[in-house]
Design an enzyme around this catalytic site. Structure first.
Site, PDB file in Angstrom:
ATOM      1  N   GLY A  98      15.992 -22.730 -16.929  1.00 16.29           N
ATOM      2  CA  GLY A  98      14.850 -22.291 -17.735  1.00 16.29           C
ATOM      3  C   GLY A  98      14.683 -20.778 -17.784  1.00 16.29           C
ATOM      4  O   GLY A  98      15.586 -20.010 -17.418  1.00 16.29           O
TER       5      GLY A  98
ATOM      6  N   HIS B 189       7.161  -7.293  17.845  1.00 13.10           N
ATOM      7  CA  HIS B 189       6.979  -5.843  17.728  1.00 13.10           C
ATOM      8  C   HIS B 189       8.342  -5.175  17.742  1.00 13.10           C
ATOM      9  O   HIS B 189       9.181  -5.558  18.559  1.00 13.10           O
ATOM     10  CB  HIS B 189       6.136  -5.315  18.891  1.00 13.10           C
TER      11      HIS B 189
END
Ligand code: NAD
Length: 461
Positions: free
Chosen positions: A46, A444
């Protein structure tokens, strides 16, 4: 062959082979429903795969690489001026990216025994589709799923037809890099493709009729992108409409806010319209709104008991991931399962540099609806990972219900925002508390920590 000689009878006929259509077809097949997809291009993918999401993201990757190369000079790495060869770039986009994914979808369809019929499907009645084109035939169905998508809107009153006036489909073909490009519309497409062309060397002028880029999105998110495009584009003209476009030997002459200027090409990106008008829906009981959207319930069922609809043709937001979720629901509902599109969030991502993403309730919508919210923000200037990337141009934001502490919305601007929004989408969808985000250990140093940091500011307050 005489039109209509060939007759196929199936459980489900899906009209349209985009993300809504192929997802619906695959899910139907998994649920043992004999399914065909009818698509004018006789292929699955599409607008998203062939002329939208995928090729634009491939080109945005190229423009991000060019942006990184430019930034590298700041830390002493100079690659020199880039040399851009359009042929290999087009080939990479069309064959290595789009072609590869298209072949993948075709293989999945084959594996699931989903047949793809080429042609334009038009309803003859609530049980029959007429397929027009090279393989004319009739398809009789127990159920149909309409996933016919949308097409680019045009500017009312401006009907110049010229190769130099492009919609997003034409712009993605990259037939040339115009020296002077006018972009009409400061929404998703205008900004994404405007940045692609600017990175490839065009002097871009963008006009937006409202008073800001990405109307509807929170201004404190958009400002990071606005700052970048102010530097990258030749001009950004807000509160400006295109009054006329005229082809001249020198290029396209545009009248913008009372002034004239000449451009080599124009990209019109002023929204999309649902494709519901040429489907023969009047022969069924399907109801269509004034704006052309097919009306559906939470299962995707239309007013015609045999016909379902999913994706852009059913309304806003016109986003592939919404269509894909709706598609699974519709397939399951047809198979008799208790499925419903009860999702709280449909996240939105603008894949610009920096990216802008949001989900759930925005601060702007909360203010418009008079809903009380608490807002927490964590600026990327304070984020270690952002510093190591040389990218302090971002912010992470939570929108929280003041009574319960539940996260009801979130927004993020900065590189990688499109990936980072997934955590917030999960938080809103799962009704998590800001505290849940604050107490979850985030790696972190990462940009994902900024969700935790933003949530912590609320707990301190
Ligand atoms: P859009 O609705 O995002 O933006 C259109 C913009 O054009 C708006 O800001 C509007 O105010 C402005 N505008 C309208 N008429 C104008 C005029 N005459 N002059 C100047 N400005 C005008 O639409 P789009 O950018 O065309 O994209 C269409 C849709 O495609 C999007 O709404 C989205 O659903 C989808 N899309 C999504 C993505 C993504 O998910 N990243 C990317 C591209 C497109």
């Amino acid at each position: 062959m005489v039109m209509g000689d060939l007759l196929t009878e199936v459980d489900v006929a899906v009209v349209g082979g985009g993300p809504g259509g192929y997802t619906a077809a695959f899910r139907c097949a998994e649920l043992d429903l004999e399914t065909v997809v009818i698509d004018a291009g006789k292929r699955l993918g599409g607008a998203c795969l062939f002329e939208g999401c995928i090729p634009s993201k491939a080109l945005l990757h190229v423009s991000a690489v060019l942006g990184e190369v430019e930034r590298a000079r700041e830390y002493g790495v100079d690659f020199g001026a880039p040399h851009i060869s359009l042929d290999p770039l087009r080939k990479w986009k069309s064959e290595r990216v789009v072609g590869k994914l298209a072949r993948g979808l075709a293989a999945v369809a084959k594996g699931k025994h989903v047949e793809v019929i080429g042609g334009r499907a038009v309803f003859e009645d609530s049980r029959t589709l007429l397929v027009q084109g090279d393989e004319p035939q009739k398809v009789k169905f127990r159920h149909a799923i309409v996933a016919s998508g949308s097409r680019p809107a045009t500017i009312p009153g401006i009907d110049l037809v010229s190769d130099r006036v492009m919609d997003s489909t034409a712009a993605l073909e990259l037939s040339e890099i115009p020296e002077r490009l006018l972009v009409v519309g400061g929404g998703y497409i205008g900004l994404e493709l405007g940045q692609v062309y600017a990175a490839l060397g065009s002097a871009v002028t963008l006009v937006e009729m409202t008073d800001g880029l990405l109307p509807g999105a929170d201004r404190d998110l958009v400002q990071w992108l606005a700052r970048r495009v102010d530097k990258q584009f030749q001009a950004v003209k807000l509160n400006t409409r295109v009054e006329s476009l005229r082809e001249t030997p020198a290029g396209i002459e545009a009248r913008l806010g009372g002034e004239s200027a000449v451009f080599d090409r124009v990209l019109v990106a002023v929204g999309r319209r649902p494709q519901s008008d040429e489907l023969g829906l009047a022969t069924t009981r399907v109801r269509v709104s004034d704006r052309g959207f097919i009306e559906v319930d939470t299962r995707g069922a239309t007013a015609d008991p045999r016909i379902f609809a999913v994706g852009d043709v059913t309304g806003e937001p016109m986003l592939a991931h919404r269509a894909m979720r709706q598609a699974k629901v519709a397939a399951e509902a047809i198979a008799g399962r208790p499925s419903a599109f009860d999702n709280v969030v449909v996240p939105a991502v603008v894949f610009t540099d920096p990216e802008v993403a949001w989900c759930g309730l925005t601060e702007t919508a909360a203010a418009a609806q008079g809903v009380a919210v608490r807002v927490a923000k964590f600026p990327w200037a304070a984020a270690g990972r952002a510093a190591t990337l040389g990218r302090a141009d971002g912010v992470t934001k939570l929108v929280v219900d003041p009574e319960s502490g539940r996260v009801v919305g979130a927004g993020i601007a900065g590189p990688g925002a499109g990936e980072l929004i997934a955590e917030a989408a999960l938080a809103v969808e799962s009704a998590l508390l800001a505290e849940d985000l604050a107490l979850t250990i985030h790696t972190h140093p990462t940009l994902s920590e900024t969700w935790m940091e933003a949530a912590e500011t609320l707990l301190r307050g």
